[in-house]
Design a protein around this motif. Sequence first.
Motif, PDB file in Angstrom:
ATOM      1  N   GLY A 117      32.534  41.683  43.191  1.00  0.00           N
ATOM      2  CA  GLY A 117      32.216  41.279  41.941  1.00  0.00           C
ATOM      3  C   GLY A 117      31.937  39.572  41.913  1.00  0.00           C
ATOM      4  O   GLY A 117      32.061  38.919  41.208  1.00  0.00           O
TER       5      GLY A 117
ATOM      6  N   SER B 103      28.806  38.788  39.491  1.00  0.00           N
ATOM      7  CA  SER B 103      29.234  39.206  38.114  1.00  0.00           C
ATOM      8  C   SER B 103      30.325  37.984  37.681  1.00  0.00           C
ATOM      9  O   SER B 103      30.205  37.405  36.687  1.00  0.00           O
ATOM     10  CB  SER B 103      29.464  40.336  37.569  1.00  0.00           C
ATOM     11  OG  SER B 103      30.178  41.057  38.595  1.00  0.00           O
ATOM     12  N   ILE B 104      31.370  37.763  38.479  1.00  0.00           N
ATOM     13  CA  ILE B 104      32.369  37.053  38.135  1.00  0.00           C
ATOM     14  C   ILE B 104      32.035  35.486  38.410  1.00  0.00           C
ATOM     15  O   ILE B 104      32.412  34.793  37.641  1.00  0.00           O
ATOM     16  CB  ILE B 104      33.944  37.293  39.014  1.00  0.00           C
ATOM     17  CG1 ILE B 104      34.489  38.752  38.458  1.00  0.00           C
ATOM     18  CG2 ILE B 104      34.793  36.191  38.974  1.00  0.00           C
ATOM     19  CD1 ILE B 104      35.452  39.086  39.513  1.00  0.00           C
TER      20      ILE B 104
ATOM     21  N   ARG C 137      30.328  33.847  35.644  1.00  0.00           N
ATOM     22  CA  ARG C 137      31.374  33.561  34.255  1.00  0.00           C
ATOM     23  C   ARG C 137      32.367  31.978  34.966  1.00  0.00           C
ATOM     24  O   ARG C 137      32.390  31.212  34.162  1.00  0.00           O
ATOM     25  CB  ARG C 137      32.373  34.506  34.218  1.00  0.00           C
ATOM     26  CG  ARG C 137      31.630  35.634  33.331  1.00  0.00           C
ATOM     27  CD  ARG C 137      32.544  37.207  33.196  1.00  0.00           C
ATOM     28  NE  ARG C 137      31.919  37.848  32.413  1.00  0.00           N
ATOM     29  CZ  ARG C 137      32.157  38.170  31.156  1.00  0.00           C
ATOM     30  NH1 ARG C 137      33.089  37.420  30.482  1.00  0.00           N
ATOM     31  NH2 ARG C 137      31.623  38.934  30.664  1.00  0.00           N
TER      32      ARG C 137
ATOM     33  N   THR D  12      38.958  43.397  47.523  1.00  0.00           N
ATOM     34  CA  THR D  12      38.905  44.512  46.798  1.00  0.00           C
ATOM     35  C   THR D  12      39.281  45.579  47.971  1.00  0.00           C
ATOM     36  O   THR D  12      39.446  45.408  49.166  1.00  0.00           O
ATOM     37  CB  THR D  12      37.153  45.005  46.349  1.00  0.00           C
ATOM     38  OG1 THR D  12      37.328  46.055  45.558  1.00  0.00           O
ATOM     39  CG2 THR D  12      36.346  44.942  47.431  1.00  0.00           C
TER      40      THR D  12
ATOM     41  N   ARG E  82      32.558  51.450  42.629  1.00  0.00           N
ATOM     42  CA  ARG E  82      31.665  50.322  42.021  1.00  0.00           C
ATOM     43  C   ARG E  82      30.235  50.408  42.466  1.00  0.00           C
ATOM     44  O   ARG E  82      29.220  50.195  41.939  1.00  0.00           O
ATOM     45  CB  ARG E  82      32.058  48.990  42.130  1.00  0.00           C
ATOM     46  CG  ARG E  82      33.578  48.505  41.778  1.00  0.00           C
ATOM     47  CD  ARG E  82      33.960  47.194  41.922  1.00  0.00           C
ATOM     48  NE  ARG E  82      35.341  46.963  41.398  1.00  0.00           N
ATOM     49  CZ  ARG E  82      36.031  46.018  41.915  1.00  0.00           C
ATOM     50  NH1 ARG E  82      35.693  45.218  42.890  1.00  0.00           N
ATOM     51  NH2 ARG E  82      37.432  45.844  41.174  1.00  0.00           N
TER      52      ARG E  82
ATOM     53  N   SER F 232      37.954  45.129  33.395  1.00  0.00           N
ATOM     54  CA  SER F 232      36.500  44.428  32.948  1.00  0.00           C
ATOM     55  C   SER F 232      36.321  43.259  33.832  1.00  0.00           C
ATOM     56  O   SER F 232      37.310  42.578  34.522  1.00  0.00           O
ATOM     57  CB  SER F 232      36.520  44.212  31.609  1.00  0.00           C
ATOM     58  OG  SER F 232      37.461  42.996  31.430  1.00  0.00           O
ATOM     59  N   VAL F 233      35.223  42.736  33.922  1.00  0.00           N
ATOM     60  CA  VAL F 233      34.435  41.541  34.399  1.00  0.00           C
ATOM     61  C   VAL F 233      35.403  40.312  33.669  1.00  0.00           C
ATOM     62  O   VAL F 233      35.616  39.232  34.413  1.00  0.00           O
ATOM     63  CB  VAL F 233      33.190  41.480  34.373  1.00  0.00           C
ATOM     64  CG1 VAL F 233      32.713  40.024  34.998  1.00  0.00           C
ATOM     65  CG2 VAL F 233      32.373  42.451  35.538  1.00  0.00           C
TER      66      VAL F 233
ATOM     67  N   ALA G  93      38.798  40.014  34.644  1.00  0.00           N
ATOM     68  CA  ALA G  93      38.870  39.642  36.196  1.00  0.00           C
ATOM     69  C   ALA G  93      38.685  38.021  36.294  1.00  0.00           C
ATOM     70  O   ALA G  93      39.144  37.492  37.001  1.00  0.00           O
ATOM     71  CB  ALA G  93      37.863  40.305  37.202  1.00  0.00           C
ATOM     72  N   SER G  94      37.533  37.504  35.630  1.00  0.00           N
ATOM     73  CA  SER G  94      37.283  36.185  35.404  1.00  0.00           C
ATOM     74  C   SER G  94      38.301  35.362  35.099  1.00  0.00           C
ATOM     75  O   SER G  94      38.725  34.333  35.350  1.00  0.00           O
ATOM     76  CB  SER G  94      35.879  36.101  34.535  1.00  0.00           C
ATOM     77  OG  SER G  94      34.870  36.808  35.234  1.00  0.00           O
TER      78      SER G  94
ATOM     79  N   CYS H 106      40.913  34.874  37.781  1.00  0.00           N
ATOM     80  CA  CYS H 106      40.395  33.943  38.597  1.00  0.00           C
ATOM     81  C   CYS H 106      40.482  32.591  38.043  1.00  0.00           C
ATOM     82  O   CYS H 106      41.025  31.502  38.880  1.00  0.00           O
ATOM     83  CB  CYS H 106      38.911  34.034  38.733  1.00  0.00           C
ATOM     84  SG  CYS H 106      38.657  35.783  39.863  1.00  0.00           S
TER      85      CYS H 106
END
Length: 184
Positions: free
Chosen positions: A16, A19-20, A23, A105, A113, A157-158, A161-162, A165
Motif C-alpha cells: 500500500g 495508495s497510503i 493520503r 504486509t 491484493r 480500507s486504505v 490504514a492511512s 499510519c
Amino acid sequence: MNPSSNLFIIGPTGAGKTSIGRRLAAHYGLSFVDLDHEIEQHCGVDVNTVFEIEGEAGFRERESLLLDEISQRAGVLLATGAGAVLAPMNRTYLVERGYVIWLQTTIEQQLERLERDHRRPLLAVPNRRERLQAMASIRAPIYRELAELAIPGEHGSVAAASERCIALIDRHWQNSSASPRHTA
C-alpha cells in the motif's frame, strides 16, 4: 533521520505504499512522489518495458539515480519500489535524507491484493507465493534495518490504514519543516 522534512515509505509489493502514501502526503502537506511512476515518466514507457529492454540491472540503475535526485528535495513523501532498498547506496540515501517508514504486509495479504495485478515484472512467474517468499527473505531484514517506524499491515480500507499510519507517525516523526506551534 529524525527530525526530517521528508517521509520515505518502504515495504514489499502490495503493502500500500502508493495508495497510503498519497493520503499521508496530503495530510502532512508534502509533495507525493511514487518512484516507479517517476521512472516511467523519465523513460516514457512502463516499468515492464524497462525490464524487457534493460533487464533488472538497468531498471535498478535508473531507480538509484532518481532516488538520489528525489531524496535530496525537501518536503517530499516518497513511495519507493519494493526492491529499491537492495542497493547499498539507496539505503544510505533513505536513512540520511528522510524518516523511513516500513509498511508491513503478509504473503497472504500480498497474494490477495495482487491477484489481478499483472503489471509487476518480478511477479510474472508461475508460483507467485514462492517468489514473494523469496523476495521477503532477502528484503525484510533490510526493511527492518532501515525503518525508523514499522507499521503492521492489517486488512481493511486504505482510509483506515492511512488513519492508523497517521496516528503512529504523529507519535514518532519530528517534521523539521513544520512551522512551530505557538501557545497563548
